[in-house]
Write a protein that holds these residues in place. Structure first.
Motif, short mmCIF file in Angstrom:
data_model
loop_
_atom_site.label_atom_id
_atom_site.label_comp_id
_atom_site.label_asym_id
_atom_site.label_seq_id
_atom_site.Cartn_x
_atom_site.Cartn_y
_atom_site.Cartn_z
N ALA A 42 39.80 -10.11 26.94
CA ALA A 42 39.83 -10.63 28.31
C ALA A 42 40.38 -12.04 28.34
CB ALA A 42 38.44 -10.57 28.92
N ALA A 43 39.94 -12.87 27.38
CA ALA A 43 40.41 -14.26 27.31
C ALA A 43 41.91 -14.33 27.04
CB ALA A 43 39.64 -15.01 26.23
N LEU A 44 42.39 -13.42 26.21
CA LEU A 44 43.81 -13.40 25.83
C LEU A 44 44.69 -12.72 26.86
CD1 LEU A 44 43.14 -12.54 22.09
CD2 LEU A 44 44.19 -14.66 22.90
N GLN A 45 44.04 -12.14 27.89
CA GLN A 45 44.74 -11.42 28.97
C GLN A 45 45.53 -10.22 28.46
OE1 GLN A 45 44.80 -12.29 32.77
NE2 GLN A 45 42.86 -12.51 31.69
N THR A 46 45.09 -9.65 27.35
CA THR A 46 45.65 -8.38 26.89
C THR A 46 45.14 -7.28 27.81
OG1 THR A 46 45.69 -9.11 24.58
CG2 THR A 46 45.68 -6.73 24.96
N PRO A 47 46.00 -6.35 28.26
CA PRO A 47 45.50 -5.24 29.07
C PRO A 47 44.30 -4.59 28.39
CG PRO A 47 47.88 -5.22 29.04
CD PRO A 47 47.45 -6.29 28.07
N CYS A 48 43.24 -4.33 29.14
CA CYS A 48 41.95 -4.02 28.53
C CYS A 48 41.22 -2.93 29.29
CB CYS A 48 41.12 -5.31 28.51
SG CYS A 48 39.43 -5.14 27.88
N VAL A 49 40.65 -2.00 28.52
CA VAL A 49 39.69 -1.03 29.06
C VAL A 49 38.37 -1.30 28.34
CG1 VAL A 49 39.07 1.40 29.35
CG2 VAL A 49 41.48 0.70 29.52
N ALA A 50 37.39 -1.79 29.10
CA ALA A 50 36.10 -2.17 28.53
C ALA A 50 35.05 -1.14 28.91
CB ALA A 50 35.70 -3.55 29.02
N LEU A 51 34.36 -0.61 27.89
CA LEU A 51 33.28 0.36 28.11
C LEU A 51 31.96 -0.40 28.09
CD1 LEU A 51 35.74 2.05 27.16
CD2 LEU A 51 34.12 3.60 26.07
N PHE A 52 31.23 -0.31 29.19
CA PHE A 52 30.05 -1.15 29.36
C PHE A 52 28.82 -0.30 29.60
CE2 PHE A 52 30.18 -5.73 29.54
CZ PHE A 52 28.86 -6.07 29.85
N GLY A 53 27.72 -0.71 28.96
CA GLY A 53 26.48 0.04 29.10
C GLY A 53 25.37 -0.76 29.74
N PRO A 54 24.22 -0.86 29.08
CA PRO A 54 23.04 -1.42 29.73
C PRO A 54 22.92 -2.94 29.70
CG PRO A 54 22.44 -0.62 27.58
CD PRO A 54 23.90 -0.31 27.76
N SER A 55 23.92 -3.65 29.18
CA SER A 55 23.87 -5.10 29.26
C SER A 55 23.99 -5.54 30.72
CB SER A 55 25.01 -5.73 28.45
OG SER A 55 24.96 -5.32 27.11
N LYS A 56 23.58 -6.78 31.00
CA LYS A 56 23.64 -7.28 32.37
C LYS A 56 25.10 -7.53 32.77
CE LYS A 56 19.02 -9.30 32.28
NZ LYS A 56 18.19 -10.53 32.34
N LEU A 57 25.59 -6.66 33.65
CA LEU A 57 27.00 -6.69 34.04
C LEU A 57 27.36 -8.02 34.69
CD1 LEU A 57 29.28 -4.61 33.82
CD2 LEU A 57 28.78 -3.88 36.15
N THR A 58 26.44 -8.56 35.49
CA THR A 58 26.70 -9.84 36.18
C THR A 58 26.95 -10.95 35.16
OG1 THR A 58 25.28 -9.19 38.02
CG2 THR A 58 25.76 -11.54 37.80
N PHE A 59 26.17 -10.95 34.07
CA PHE A 59 26.26 -12.03 33.08
C PHE A 59 27.39 -11.83 32.08
CE2 PHE A 59 21.37 -12.96 33.21
CZ PHE A 59 21.48 -13.31 34.54
N TRP A 60 27.61 -10.57 31.66
CA TRP A 60 28.37 -10.32 30.44
C TRP A 60 29.62 -9.46 30.61
CZ3 TRP A 60 27.34 -13.71 27.06
CH2 TRP A 60 26.04 -14.22 26.93
N SER A 61 29.99 -9.10 31.83
CA SER A 61 31.24 -8.36 31.98
C SER A 61 32.40 -9.23 31.52
CB SER A 61 31.44 -7.94 33.44
OG SER A 61 31.49 -9.08 34.28
N PRO A 62 33.48 -8.64 31.02
CA PRO A 62 34.59 -9.46 30.50
C PRO A 62 35.18 -10.34 31.60
CG PRO A 62 35.22 -7.14 30.64
CD PRO A 62 33.76 -7.20 30.89
N TRP A 63 35.19 -11.63 31.38
CA TRP A 63 35.57 -12.61 32.39
C TRP A 63 37.07 -12.59 32.63
CZ3 TRP A 63 33.29 -15.22 36.06
CH2 TRP A 63 33.88 -16.38 36.59
#
Length: 355
Positions: A287-308
Protein backbone atom coordinates in the motif's frame (compact mmCIF):
# COMPACT_ATOMS: atom_id res chain seq x y z
CA UNK A 1 7.39 27.35 24.28
CA UNK A 2 5.75 24.50 22.37
CA UNK A 3 6.05 26.08 18.94
CA UNK A 4 9.05 28.26 19.79
CA UNK A 5 11.05 25.05 20.15
CA UNK A 6 10.58 24.42 16.42
CA UNK A 7 12.62 27.55 15.67
CA UNK A 8 15.64 26.23 17.56
CA UNK A 9 18.82 26.14 15.44
CA UNK A 10 20.13 22.59 14.99
CA UNK A 11 16.79 21.24 16.23
CA UNK A 12 17.06 17.64 17.44
CA UNK A 13 13.97 15.43 17.65
CA UNK A 14 13.57 11.89 18.99
CA UNK A 15 10.60 9.76 17.95
CA UNK A 16 9.87 6.69 20.12
CA UNK A 17 7.80 3.70 19.01
CA UNK A 18 8.31 0.22 20.44
CA UNK A 19 6.04 -2.13 18.54
CA UNK A 20 5.93 -4.55 15.60
CA UNK A 21 7.14 -4.08 12.01
CA UNK A 22 3.83 -2.83 10.62
CA UNK A 23 3.47 -0.32 13.46
CA UNK A 24 6.88 1.10 12.60
CA UNK A 25 5.95 1.58 8.94
CA UNK A 26 2.82 3.48 9.98
CA UNK A 27 4.91 5.98 11.98
CA UNK A 28 6.44 7.33 8.75
CA UNK A 29 3.70 9.95 8.20
CA UNK A 30 4.78 11.58 11.48
CA UNK A 31 8.41 11.55 10.30
CA UNK A 32 7.40 12.89 6.87
CA UNK A 33 5.33 15.67 8.49
CA UNK A 34 8.25 16.73 10.67
CA UNK A 35 10.66 16.69 7.73
CA UNK A 36 8.40 18.81 5.53
CA UNK A 37 7.81 21.42 8.26
CA UNK A 38 11.39 21.29 9.64
CA UNK A 39 13.75 20.52 6.74
CA UNK A 40 16.87 21.26 8.79
CA UNK A 41 15.97 19.24 11.90
CA UNK A 42 17.78 16.07 12.93
CA UNK A 43 15.19 13.35 13.42
CA UNK A 44 16.22 10.24 15.36
CA UNK A 45 14.12 7.17 16.13
CA UNK A 46 14.12 4.70 19.02
CA UNK A 47 12.64 1.30 18.16
CA UNK A 48 12.97 -2.41 18.81
CA UNK A 49 16.09 -3.61 17.01
CA UNK A 50 14.30 -6.32 15.02
CA UNK A 51 12.13 -3.66 13.32
CA UNK A 52 15.07 -1.52 12.15
CA UNK A 53 14.70 -2.64 8.51
CA UNK A 54 11.36 -0.84 8.25
CA UNK A 55 12.98 2.58 8.70
CA UNK A 56 16.68 2.00 7.99
CA UNK A 57 16.58 3.49 4.47
CA UNK A 58 14.19 6.36 5.23
CA UNK A 59 15.91 9.52 3.92
CA UNK A 60 14.54 11.81 6.67
CA UNK A 61 15.98 9.83 9.59
CA UNK A 62 19.35 10.82 11.02
CA UNK A 63 20.09 8.04 13.54
CA UNK A 64 18.18 4.92 14.62
CA UNK A 65 18.64 3.65 18.17
CA UNK A 66 17.56 0.09 18.87
CA UNK A 67 16.48 -1.76 21.99
CA UNK A 68 17.53 -5.36 21.43
CA UNK A 69 15.17 -7.73 23.20
CA UNK A 70 17.97 -10.31 23.14
CA UNK A 71 19.75 -8.23 25.80
CA UNK A 72 17.74 -10.21 28.36
CA UNK A 73 19.76 -13.29 27.40
CA UNK A 74 23.02 -11.61 28.51
CA UNK A 75 22.19 -11.83 32.20
CA UNK A 76 20.89 -9.10 34.50
CA UNK A 77 24.10 -7.09 34.88
CA UNK A 78 24.98 -6.90 31.16
CA UNK A 79 21.34 -6.27 30.31
CA UNK A 80 21.25 -3.30 32.67
CA UNK A 81 24.56 -2.05 31.27
CA UNK A 82 23.11 -2.08 27.74
CA UNK A 83 19.99 -0.23 28.88
CA UNK A 84 22.09 2.36 30.76
CA UNK A 85 24.41 2.89 27.77
CA UNK A 86 21.38 3.54 25.58
CA UNK A 87 19.88 6.01 28.07
CA UNK A 88 23.18 7.86 28.34
CA UNK A 89 23.57 8.01 24.56
CA UNK A 90 20.09 9.48 24.18
CA UNK A 91 20.59 12.00 26.99
CA UNK A 92 23.91 13.09 25.43
CA UNK A 93 22.07 14.03 22.24
CA UNK A 94 20.35 16.85 24.16
CA UNK A 95 17.08 16.60 22.28
CA UNK A 96 14.83 19.63 22.09
CA UNK A 97 11.69 17.60 21.33
CA UNK A 98 10.77 14.00 22.14
CA UNK A 99 7.63 12.46 20.64
CA UNK A 100 6.61 9.27 22.43
CA UNK A 101 4.12 7.28 20.34
CA UNK A 102 4.48 4.21 22.57
CA UNK A 103 2.39 3.16 25.56
CA UNK A 104 5.02 1.25 27.57
CA UNK A 105 6.46 2.48 30.87
CA UNK A 106 9.90 2.01 29.39
CA UNK A 107 9.15 4.56 26.67
CA UNK A 108 7.92 7.07 29.25
CA UNK A 109 11.06 6.65 31.37
CA UNK A 110 13.28 7.13 28.31
CA UNK A 111 11.25 10.21 27.36
CA UNK A 112 11.77 11.76 30.80
CA UNK A 113 15.45 10.77 31.01
CA UNK A 114 16.33 12.60 27.78
CA UNK A 115 15.73 15.87 29.60
CA UNK A 116 14.16 17.38 26.48
CA UNK A 117 12.25 20.60 27.24
CA UNK A 118 9.25 19.44 25.17
CA UNK A 119 8.10 15.84 25.61
CA UNK A 120 4.86 14.79 23.91
CA UNK A 121 2.97 11.60 24.65
CA UNK A 122 -0.54 10.24 24.40
CA UNK A 123 -2.94 10.38 27.35
CA UNK A 124 -3.74 6.67 27.15
CA UNK A 125 -6.65 5.56 29.33
CA UNK A 126 -4.50 2.88 30.95
CA UNK A 127 -1.83 5.48 31.83
CA UNK A 128 -3.90 8.03 33.73
CA UNK A 129 -1.52 8.58 36.63
CA UNK A 130 0.94 11.08 38.01
CA UNK A 131 4.09 9.27 36.84
CA UNK A 132 2.99 9.13 33.18
CA UNK A 133 2.20 12.87 33.37
CA UNK A 134 5.56 13.53 35.04
CA UNK A 135 7.40 11.90 32.12
CA UNK A 136 5.76 14.17 29.53
CA UNK A 137 5.33 17.95 29.29
CA UNK A 138 2.07 17.52 27.36
CA UNK A 139 -0.31 14.62 26.82
CA UNK A 140 -2.42 14.48 23.66
CA UNK A 141 -5.98 13.19 23.95
CA UNK A 142 -6.87 9.77 22.54
CA UNK A 143 -10.63 10.39 22.92
CA UNK A 144 -11.37 9.96 19.21
CA UNK A 145 -8.76 7.26 18.45
CA UNK A 146 -11.38 4.49 18.24
CA UNK A 147 -12.68 6.08 15.04
CA UNK A 148 -9.26 6.71 13.49
CA UNK A 149 -6.86 4.63 11.41
CA UNK A 150 -3.49 3.97 13.08
CA UNK A 151 -1.89 6.52 10.71
CA UNK A 152 -4.36 9.18 11.87
CA UNK A 153 -3.86 8.21 15.50
CA UNK A 154 -0.10 8.66 15.14
CA UNK A 155 -0.47 12.00 13.35
CA UNK A 156 -2.67 13.36 16.14
CA UNK A 157 0.45 13.54 18.37
CA UNK A 158 1.46 16.59 16.32
CA UNK A 159 -1.68 18.57 17.24
CA UNK A 160 0.08 20.73 19.89
CA UNK A 161 2.70 21.74 17.30
CA UNK A 162 2.33 23.88 14.19
CA UNK A 163 3.25 20.91 12.00
CA UNK A 164 0.78 20.24 9.16
CA UNK A 165 0.11 16.50 8.84
CA UNK A 166 1.52 14.65 5.83
CA UNK A 167 -0.44 11.42 5.67
CA UNK A 168 1.80 9.52 3.22
CA UNK A 169 3.27 6.23 4.46
CA UNK A 170 6.80 5.67 3.15
CA UNK A 171 8.56 2.32 2.65
CA UNK A 172 12.17 3.01 1.67
CA UNK A 173 14.83 0.69 0.28
CA UNK A 174 18.21 1.05 -1.43
CA UNK A 175 19.45 0.30 -4.94
CA UNK A 176 21.41 -2.60 -3.44
CA UNK A 177 18.18 -4.07 -2.06
CA UNK A 178 16.65 -4.12 -5.54
CA UNK A 179 19.86 -5.53 -7.07
CA UNK A 180 19.68 -8.50 -4.68
CA UNK A 181 15.99 -9.11 -5.39
CA UNK A 182 16.49 -8.76 -9.14
CA UNK A 183 19.34 -11.28 -9.06
CA UNK A 184 17.09 -13.71 -7.19
CA UNK A 185 14.45 -13.29 -9.89
CA UNK A 186 16.98 -13.70 -12.70
CA UNK A 187 18.32 -16.89 -11.12
CA UNK A 188 14.80 -18.33 -11.48
CA UNK A 189 14.37 -17.10 -15.05
CA UNK A 190 12.22 -14.03 -14.35
CA UNK A 191 13.30 -10.82 -16.00
CA UNK A 192 10.48 -8.33 -15.76
CA UNK A 193 6.74 -8.80 -15.18
CA UNK A 194 5.42 -10.75 -12.22
CA UNK A 195 2.84 -10.84 -9.44
CA UNK A 196 3.91 -11.09 -5.80
CA UNK A 197 1.74 -13.23 -3.53
CA UNK A 198 2.38 -13.24 0.23
CA UNK A 199 0.04 -15.92 1.62
CA UNK A 200 1.47 -15.96 5.16
CA UNK A 201 1.34 -13.91 8.32
CA UNK A 202 3.04 -14.65 11.61
CA UNK A 203 -0.53 -15.02 12.92
CA UNK A 204 -2.05 -17.97 11.08
CA UNK A 205 -5.62 -16.97 11.88
CA UNK A 206 -5.04 -14.17 9.34
CA UNK A 207 -4.23 -16.64 6.54
CA UNK A 208 -6.39 -17.98 3.73
CA UNK A 209 -6.88 -21.64 2.78
CA UNK A 210 -3.84 -23.02 0.90
CA UNK A 211 -5.96 -24.74 -1.75
CA UNK A 212 -7.89 -21.55 -2.44
CA UNK A 213 -4.61 -19.69 -2.83
CA UNK A 214 -3.39 -22.39 -5.23
CA UNK A 215 -6.63 -22.10 -7.22
CA UNK A 216 -6.11 -18.34 -7.43
CA UNK A 217 -2.55 -18.88 -8.68
CA UNK A 218 -3.81 -21.39 -11.25
CA UNK A 219 -6.36 -18.89 -12.56
CA UNK A 220 -3.71 -16.16 -12.85
CA UNK A 221 -1.30 -18.54 -14.60
CA UNK A 222 -4.02 -19.32 -17.13
CA UNK A 223 -4.05 -15.59 -17.88
CA UNK A 224 -0.29 -15.79 -18.55
CA UNK A 225 0.98 -14.16 -15.35
CA UNK A 226 4.19 -15.18 -13.57
CA UNK A 227 3.80 -15.66 -9.82
CA UNK A 228 6.42 -15.03 -7.10
CA UNK A 229 5.53 -16.41 -3.68
CA UNK A 230 7.07 -14.76 -0.63
CA UNK A 231 7.01 -15.41 3.12
CA UNK A 232 9.02 -14.91 6.26
CA UNK A 233 11.74 -17.39 7.28
CA UNK A 234 9.60 -19.09 9.95
CA UNK A 235 9.30 -22.85 9.37
CA UNK A 236 5.50 -22.76 9.59
CA UNK A 237 5.35 -20.08 6.92
CA UNK A 238 7.75 -21.99 4.65
CA UNK A 239 5.69 -25.16 5.07
CA UNK A 240 2.57 -23.27 4.11
CA UNK A 241 4.24 -21.98 0.94
CA UNK A 242 5.38 -25.54 0.11
CA UNK A 243 1.78 -26.78 0.38
CA UNK A 244 0.61 -24.02 -1.94
CA UNK A 245 3.39 -24.75 -4.43
CA UNK A 246 2.54 -28.45 -4.52
CA UNK A 247 -1.06 -27.62 -5.51
CA UNK A 248 -0.08 -24.94 -8.06
CA UNK A 249 1.09 -25.15 -11.69
CA UNK A 250 4.68 -26.38 -11.95
CA UNK A 251 5.79 -23.66 -14.38
CA UNK A 252 5.64 -19.90 -14.00
CA UNK A 253 5.35 -20.09 -10.22
CA UNK A 254 8.46 -19.57 -8.07
CA UNK A 255 9.16 -19.09 -4.40
CA UNK A 256 11.47 -16.58 -2.76
CA UNK A 257 9.99 -17.40 0.64
CA UNK A 258 12.42 -16.73 3.47
CA UNK A 259 15.13 -15.53 1.07
CA UNK A 260 14.69 -11.75 1.22
CA UNK A 261 15.12 -9.09 3.87
CA UNK A 262 12.17 -6.79 4.42
CA UNK A 263 13.76 -4.03 2.37
CA UNK A 264 14.59 -6.46 -0.45
CA UNK A 265 10.99 -7.65 -0.32
CA UNK A 266 9.85 -4.03 -0.54
CA UNK A 267 11.88 -3.56 -3.72
CA UNK A 268 10.38 -6.76 -5.17
CA UNK A 269 6.85 -5.54 -4.39
CA UNK A 270 7.61 -2.08 -5.77
CA UNK A 271 8.52 -3.54 -9.18
CA UNK A 272 5.59 -6.00 -9.33
CA UNK A 273 2.50 -5.68 -11.52
CA UNK A 274 0.32 -6.71 -8.57
CA UNK A 275 0.53 -7.71 -4.92
CA UNK A 276 -1.88 -10.20 -3.35
CA UNK A 277 -1.58 -10.81 0.35
CA UNK A 278 -3.17 -11.26 3.73
CA UNK A 279 -3.13 -8.84 6.67
CA UNK A 280 0.62 -8.62 7.25
CA UNK A 281 3.60 -6.26 7.00
CA UNK A 282 4.07 -6.85 3.22
CA UNK A 283 0.44 -5.80 2.66
CA UNK A 284 1.17 -2.45 4.34
CA UNK A 285 4.39 -2.17 2.33
CA UNK A 286 2.49 -2.72 -0.93
CA UNK A 287 0.00 0.00 0.00
CA UNK A 288 2.83 2.39 0.89
CA UNK A 289 4.61 1.66 -2.39
CA UNK A 290 1.34 2.15 -4.33
CA UNK A 291 1.74 -1.23 -6.03
CA UNK A 292 -1.67 -2.45 -7.28
CA UNK A 293 -2.90 -4.54 -4.37
CA UNK A 294 -5.53 -7.10 -3.42
CA UNK A 295 -5.59 -7.35 0.38
CA UNK A 296 -7.38 -10.23 2.12
CA UNK A 297 -8.58 -9.08 5.51
CA UNK A 298 -10.04 -11.00 8.42
CA UNK A 299 -10.83 -10.29 12.06
CA UNK A 300 -8.33 -7.50 12.67
CA UNK A 301 -9.80 -4.04 13.32
CA UNK A 302 -10.46 -2.76 9.80
CA UNK A 303 -10.66 0.87 10.97
CA UNK A 304 -7.18 0.69 12.52
CA UNK A 305 -5.29 -1.68 10.25
CA UNK A 306 -6.68 -1.66 6.72
CA UNK A 307 -3.92 -0.87 4.18
CA UNK A 308 -3.55 2.91 4.20
CA UNK A 309 -4.17 4.68 0.88
CA UNK A 310 -4.18 1.31 -0.90
CA UNK A 311 -4.03 1.29 -4.70
CA UNK A 312 -6.44 -1.60 -5.17
CA UNK A 313 -9.06 -3.52 -3.25
CA UNK A 314 -9.55 -4.80 0.30
CA UNK A 315 -11.55 -8.03 0.48
CA UNK A 316 -13.02 -8.36 3.95
CA UNK A 317 -14.00 -11.85 5.11
CA UNK A 318 -16.81 -10.28 7.14
CA UNK A 319 -18.70 -9.67 3.89
CA UNK A 320 -18.86 -13.44 3.30
CA UNK A 321 -19.50 -14.82 6.78
CA UNK A 322 -19.46 -14.01 10.50
CA UNK A 323 -16.19 -12.96 12.16
CA UNK A 324 -15.31 -12.92 15.86
CA UNK A 325 -14.75 -9.69 17.75
CA UNK A 326 -11.09 -8.72 17.09
CA UNK A 327 -10.44 -8.32 20.82
CA UNK A 328 -11.76 -11.83 21.49
CA UNK A 329 -9.54 -13.70 19.00
CA UNK A 330 -7.18 -16.30 20.43
CA UNK A 331 -4.02 -15.58 18.44
CA UNK A 332 -2.94 -19.22 18.78
CA UNK A 333 -6.15 -20.59 17.26
CA UNK A 334 -6.02 -22.92 14.26
CA UNK A 335 -9.11 -21.21 12.80
CA UNK A 336 -8.70 -19.63 9.38
CA UNK A 337 -11.11 -16.71 9.51
CA UNK A 338 -10.42 -15.73 5.90
CA UNK A 339 -11.66 -19.04 4.52
CA UNK A 340 -15.14 -17.63 3.87
CA UNK A 341 -13.63 -15.54 1.06
CA UNK A 342 -14.34 -17.28 -2.29
CA UNK A 343 -11.65 -17.76 -4.93
CA UNK A 344 -13.67 -15.86 -7.54
CA UNK A 345 -13.71 -12.71 -5.40
CA UNK A 346 -9.90 -12.65 -5.28
CA UNK A 347 -9.35 -13.57 -8.93
CA UNK A 348 -11.87 -10.98 -10.14
CA UNK A 349 -10.29 -8.29 -7.95
CA UNK A 350 -6.86 -9.22 -9.30
CA UNK A 351 -8.07 -8.93 -12.89
CA UNK A 352 -9.56 -5.49 -12.18
CA UNK A 353 -6.27 -4.30 -10.66
CA UNK A 354 -4.31 -5.64 -13.63
CA UNK A 355 -6.63 -4.19 -16.25
Amino acid sequence: MMNNILNTPDLRILLIKLRHHGDMLLTTPVINSLRQRLPGAQIDVLLYEETRDMLAAHPAINTIYGIDRKWKQLGTLKHLQKEWQLLCALRARQYHLVINLADQWRSAIVTRFTGAPVRLGFGFNKRKNAFWRFCHTELVSVANHNALHTVEQNLSILSPLSVPPVSTVTMSYSADDWNVARQQLAAQGISDRYIVIQPTSRWFFKCWDENKMAQTITALRQEGHTIVLTAGPDKKELSMVDRILSASPQTGVISLAGQLSLRQLASLIDHADLFIGVDSVPMHMAAALQTPCVALFGPSKLTFWSPWQVNGEVIWAGNFGPLPDPDAVDTKTSERYLDAIPVDAVVDAAKRCLA
